[in-house]
Design a protein around this motif. Structure first.
Motif, PDB file in Angstrom:
ATOM      1  N   SER A  21       0.826  -1.205   0.000  1.00  9.17           N
ATOM      2  CA  SER A  21       0.000   0.000   0.000  1.00  9.17           C
ATOM      3  C   SER A  21       0.860   1.254   0.000  1.00  9.17           C
ATOM      4  CB  SER A  21      -0.930  -0.013   1.219  1.00  9.17           C
ATOM      5  OG  SER A  21      -1.908   0.990   1.106  1.00  9.17           O
ATOM      6  N   LEU A  22       0.206   2.387   0.198  1.00  6.48           N
ATOM      7  CA  LEU A  22       0.863   3.680   0.173  1.00  6.48           C
ATOM      8  C   LEU A  22       0.194   4.545   1.230  1.00  6.48           C
ATOM      9  CD1 LEU A  22       2.978   5.317  -1.534  1.00  6.48           C
ATOM     10  CD2 LEU A  22       1.037   6.142  -2.888  1.00  6.48           C
ATOM     11  N   SER A  23       0.973   5.232   2.019  1.00  3.93           N
ATOM     12  CA  SER A  23       0.395   6.043   3.093  1.00  3.93           C
ATOM     13  C   SER A  23      -0.412   7.193   2.502  1.00  3.93           C
ATOM     14  CB  SER A  23       1.497   6.599   3.986  1.00  3.93           C
ATOM     15  OG  SER A  23       2.229   7.614   3.315  1.00  3.93           O
ATOM     16  N   PRO A  24      -1.450   7.655   3.215  1.00  3.86           N
ATOM     17  CA  PRO A  24      -2.238   8.800   2.724  1.00  3.86           C
ATOM     18  C   PRO A  24      -1.370  10.028   2.459  1.00  3.86           C
ATOM     19  CG  PRO A  24      -3.371   7.721   4.541  1.00  3.86           C
ATOM     20  CD  PRO A  24      -2.009   7.098   4.455  1.00  3.86           C
ATOM     21  N   GLU A  25      -0.367  10.254   3.295  1.00  5.44           N
ATOM     22  CA  GLU A  25       0.492  11.422   3.133  1.00  5.44           C
ATOM     23  C   GLU A  25       1.238  11.364   1.802  1.00  5.44           C
ATOM     24  OE1 GLU A  25      -0.683  10.681   7.132  1.00  5.44           O
ATOM     25  OE2 GLU A  25       0.524   9.397   5.794  1.00  5.44           O
ATOM     26  N   ARG A  26       1.797  10.216   1.471  1.00  5.79           N
ATOM     27  CA  ARG A  26       2.536  10.082   0.221  1.00  5.79           C
ATOM     28  C   ARG A  26       1.609  10.139  -0.986  1.00  5.79           C
ATOM     29  NH1 ARG A  26       6.865   5.580   2.502  1.00  5.79           N
ATOM     30  NH2 ARG A  26       8.533   7.082   2.930  1.00  5.79           N
TER      31      ARG A  26
END
Length: 294
Positions: free
Chosen positions: A52-57
């Motif tokens: 996955s990918l963090s919301p910030e990134r």
């Protein structure tokens, strides 16, 4: 956290959306990695759904691509960080992953539209009809395996009456109403089931009659979550159903469904007073076919 070996459809779709954002921004994997302050090797795993990918990134990438649709970005954040768990989880490792993907999509849908030229849609089938379909089909599954899939299909139907139930709009060709699998009682029960489920306030049912417009030959379902850009079209195929999420496909199938609605009979109405003696609407046609079976 290790990489996923078999990502779900939701996880693959999240990765595909990230790749689309990156490509629209004209960024290479290395450039996108720099924007998101991560290693370039991580990008391919994100875009294939393996991680996955963090919301910030994700928001950094959206900002770099000049994506100003905050509703879409917020919906994508939710898509990427959903747990993926629900009643269907107990069937994991017992049923095909595609069935679990379908149940998860239905659970997250605000609207479901479908067209069926030959069979009753799964969400509207009676248990006897579903069982006969599996027994008379071409699958090599054993009876216990078929029974498990019927059980799963019946549980899927609870989405129509649950909390935050989606709106379902189904167009069914008249040919599907004649399917009896060799037993008139199955056909009778299925027609009654259609009239009953059509009474639900969130269900719209239309019939495309034999003497109407030329039928569209392939069944399809469009599942629309709250963020419509993240909708999915499922086109049924005997080998493997096709899952489509690109904007062109979504627009094309939305247009086809709208045209089917225009040429189909008016929907089944909760008020039967004006349709019990006519076949000029969907209820009248279903009742006309049902009467000889009673």
């Amino acid at each position: 956290m290790g990489l996923r070996v078999n990502p779900t459809y939701r996880q693959r779709r999240f990765g595909a959306e990230v790749r689309t954002i990156r490509e629209r921004a004209g960024l290479t994997a290395g450039e996108a990695a720099a924007v998101m302050r991560m290693q370039a090797s991580h990008i391919s795993n994100v875009e294939t759904g393996r991680t996955s990918l963090s919301p910030e990134r994700l928001r950094l990438l959206a900002e770099a691509s000049a994506c100003k649709d905050t509703t879409y970005v917020d919906g994508l954040v939710d898509l990427g960080h959903a747990s993926g768990k629900g009643w269907w989880s107990e069937y994991r490792d017992r049923l095909r992953p595609s069935l679990l993907d379908l149940a998860e999509l239905e659970d997250g849908a605000r609207d479901i539209v479908c067209y069926e030229p030959m069979f009753i849609p799964g969400l509207l089938q009676s248990e006897e009809y579903a069982t006969a379909g599996y027994r008379g089909g071409y699958t090599g599954a054993s009876h216990p395996e078929q029974d498990l899939e019927v059980e799963f299909r019946m549980r899927r139907q609870t989405v129509l009456s649950g909390e935050n139930a989606p709106r379902l709009h189904a167009v069914i060709h008249e040919a599907a109403l004649h399917m009896s699998f060799g037993d008139p009682a199955i056909r009778r029960g299925q027609l009654v089931r259609l009239l009953e489920v059509a009474e639900l306030p969130n269900v719209t049912l239309q019939i495309l009659p034999f003497d109407g417009a030329v039928a569209f030959g392939t069944s399809f379902t469009v599942l629309r979550p709250p963020v419509r850009k993240l909708s999915t079209v499922i086109v049924a195929h005997i080998e493997r159903s096709l899952y489509l999420g690109d904007a062109d496909s979504l627009a094309r199938y939305d247009d086809w469904f709208a045209r089917l609605c225009e040429v189909a009979l008016p929907p089944v109405s909760g008020d039967s007073r004006h349709s019990s003696h006519t076949i000029k609407d969907s209820r009248g046609l279903i009742q006309r076919l049902l009467y000889p079976l009673l």
